[in-house]
Enzyme design. Structure first.
Site, PDB file in Angstrom:
ATOM      1  CG  ASP A 271      -2.074   0.878   1.188  1.00 26.17           C
ATOM      2  OD1 ASP A 271      -2.069   1.784   0.342  1.00 26.17           O
ATOM      3  OD2 ASP A 271      -2.995   0.700   2.001  1.00 26.17           O
ATOM      4  CG  ASP A 331      -9.456   2.902   0.996  1.00 32.52           C
ATOM      5  OD1 ASP A 331      -8.606   2.857   0.086  1.00 32.52           O
ATOM      6  OD2 ASP A 331      -9.159   2.862   2.197  1.00 32.52           O
TER       7      ASP A 331
HETATM    8  C1  GLA Z   1      -5.640   1.902   2.630  1.00 35.35           C
HETATM    9  C2  GLA Z   1      -6.108   0.815   1.685  1.00 35.35           C
HETATM   10  C3  GLA Z   1      -7.168  -0.017   2.383  1.00 35.35           C
HETATM   11  C4  GLA Z   1      -6.594  -0.616   3.654  1.00 35.35           C
HETATM   12  C5  GLA Z   1      -6.065   0.487   4.547  1.00 35.35           C
HETATM   13  C6  GLA Z   1      -5.314  -0.050   5.738  1.00 35.35           C
HETATM   14  O1  GLA Z   1      -6.634   2.832   2.890  1.00 35.35           O
HETATM   15  O2  GLA Z   1      -6.604   1.365   0.501  1.00 35.35           O
HETATM   16  O3  GLA Z   1      -7.627  -1.040   1.531  1.00 35.35           O
HETATM   17  O4  GLA Z   1      -5.577  -1.505   3.330  1.00 35.35           O
HETATM   18  O5  GLA Z   1      -5.181   1.348   3.851  1.00 35.35           O
HETATM   19  O6  GLA Z   1      -4.788   0.966   6.523  1.00 35.35           O
END
Ligand code: GLA
Length: 507
Positions: A271, A331
């Protein structure tokens, strides 16, 4: 993405902040102090599961009633601006210029406010608030990372984030793994059990990443998950910190890849998050390639999932860095508009999906309770039509019959897992949106989504399906009944936010 790290931070000591606060305290009852918020302020947040304390440094400059500045933690840095009115202040971030993310008061030389519903207190920063900055590490020159041979069809499994977020632990993962077997999820193809953010501890003296108290023995957990015929996934990122503020893999890429392989990890979600503080978008490819190489060097087959929200046209180079899937959007939330928004947003990336490398509109929200069953059927149908990874995000241990029926619909799963690996694109006609996915063997799947708030008549025209030899058998994949085309068309009533999903073979 910035979420909980909003309260964490580092910064530098500035006696100026203290001085201004003190000067202005004297004049606090007069309206004339146009600088009283100027300075460095330190807010202490939660204690993370690895024992670290979240901190944020807010550096503000006040000119009249205007405020400008930055808010920084080890995991993020944002520009802020806002207004002061007497002791009252409001600060806005770059994401939402119309709603303040902090509102508060200057009280007794401290800033007292709220972030969302959380109380937030900042005091003048001291030298002790200073934390080391991360040295810049030049990413490698570009080359192609060889395909790892995995994910010939879109990965299927479960991920902890959508429902459990920071509440995931060893026991939860074990009981989810049990439920994946007893519910039939595993046998339907949901193989990967993926731990998302907040498993991380701190690094030991040799720089090895440790787990925190929620995961006492990751290797034993992997062995348990494997004993169930499942695979285990984990999460990290190329920056110094994850999105939830935990240590990530910056400067430790090879070491972490080796640790993950030694634990028996089969899937890595990587990420971007705090990497944006160090690298620019045109360095994304090289930075992701570094972990792609590191995973390959372990010799263990590990699915590589890039999570950078579609930045830098990731679909054009994701496979070159060894990626098996890449997020194309921000997200997802358990909300109709978010789900539809994500799937529509990734439509331009459709030509880049195929066996071994998939566009990822984010994990499933089916069963999490904020959409209707019709909406969840649409969610499942659209993910299948677009060959999206199917990572359930709900509590597998306590699914309702409706959730079970949606996630375990084998005819719909087969559309997602079709070996041709084509991603459907939408055609809009008023409130109706038609998605056609060519399948191996010359059949097609066609979905008609009703975006409107009233039931609507959906019609599928045989000529639009481009089937060689015309229509053979047509099947409704939600009613599990044959559908009869008459005069070159098939019509059905589709509920608000519902879907008609057919598989049609050639005559
Ligand atoms: C980001 C990602 C999510 C999740 C969070 C965890 O927002 O896009 O899918 O993994 O981090 O902190």
């Amino acid at each position: 993405m910035l979420r909980s790290t909003l309260l964490s931070g580092n910064g530098m000591y500035s006696p100026k902040g203290l001085a201004w606060a003190a000067v202005c305290l004297v004049t606090i009852s007069t309206a004339g102090c146009g600088h009283r918020l100027t300075g460095r302020w330190e807010a202490t947040g939660r204690t993370l599961d690895n024992g670290e304390q979240e901190k944020t440094i807010l550096e503000l400059k006040q000119s009249g009633n205007q405020l400008t500045g930055t808010m920084k933690s080890p995991g993020f840095s944002i520009d802020v601006k806002g207004t002061a009115n007497g002791n009252h202040f409001e600060l806005f971030g770059p994401r939402n210029p119309t709603r303040p993310f902090i509102t508060g008061e200057l009280t007794n030389g401290e800033l007292h406010g709220t972030i969302g519903r959380r109380e937030w207190i900042a005091r003048p920063a001291t030298a002790a608030d200073d934390t080391p900055t991360n040295p810049y590490i030049q990413p490698p020159a570009l080359h192609n990372v060889a395909y790892n041979g995995l994910a010939k069809t879109p990965p299927m499994g479960w991920n902890s984030w959508n429902l459990f977020a920071g509440r995931v632990d060893d026991q939860t993962v074990r009981s989810i793994a049990d439920a994946m077997v007893t519910s039939g999820m595993r046998d339907a193809g949901y193989i990967y059990v993926n731990i998302d953010d907040t498993w991380e501890g701190v690094r030991d003296a040799q720089g090895n990443i440790q787990t925190n108290h929620k995961f006492p023995d990751m290797k034993a957990l992997a062995a348990y998950v494997h004993s169930k015929g499942l695979k285990l996934g984990i999460y990290s990122g190329p920056g110094p910190r994850t999105c939830a503020g935990y240590p990530a893999s910056y400067g430790h890429e090879e070491q972490d890849a080796k640790t993950f392989a030694a634990w028996g990890i089969d899937y890595l979600k990587y990420d971007w998050c705090s990497a944006r503080m160090i690298y620019k978008d045109d360095q994304l490819q090289a930075v992701y390639q570094k972990m792609g190489d590191a995973l390959q060097a372990t010799g263990r087959p590990i699915i590589y999932s890039l999570c950078e929200y579609g930045l830098g046209d990731v679909q054009k180079w994701g496979a070159n860095v060894g990626g098996n899937l890449w997020r194309t959007t921000d997200d997802i939330r358990d909300q109709w508009s978010s789900m539809i928004g994500n799937i529509e947003q990734q439509a331009p990336a459709a030509p880049y999906a195929g066996p071994g490398h998939w566009n990822d509109p984010d994990m499933l929200e089916i069963g999490n309770g904020h959409m209707s069953d019709d909406e969840y059927r649409t969610h499942m149908s659209l993910w299948a039509l677009t060959a999206a990874p199917l990572l359930a995000g709900n509590d597998i241990r306590s699914m309702t019959a409706a959730t079970r029926e949606i996630l375990l619909n084998k005819e719909v799963i087969a559309i997602d897992q079709d070996p041709l690996g084509k991603q459907a694109s939408p055609q809009k006609n008023g409130d109706l949106e038609t998605w056609i996915k060519p399948l191996a063997g010359g059949s097609v799947a066609v979905g008609v989504v009703n975006l409107g708030s009233a039931p609507a008549q959906a019609t599928v025209n045989a000529r639009d399906l481009n089937l060689k030899g015309g229509i053979g058998r047509a099947r409704d994949l939600w009613t599990h009944k044959d559908a009869r085309f008459a005069n070159g068309a098939y019509s059905a009533t589709v509920p608000a936010h519902g879907v008609l999903l057919l598989k049609v073979s050639a005559g």
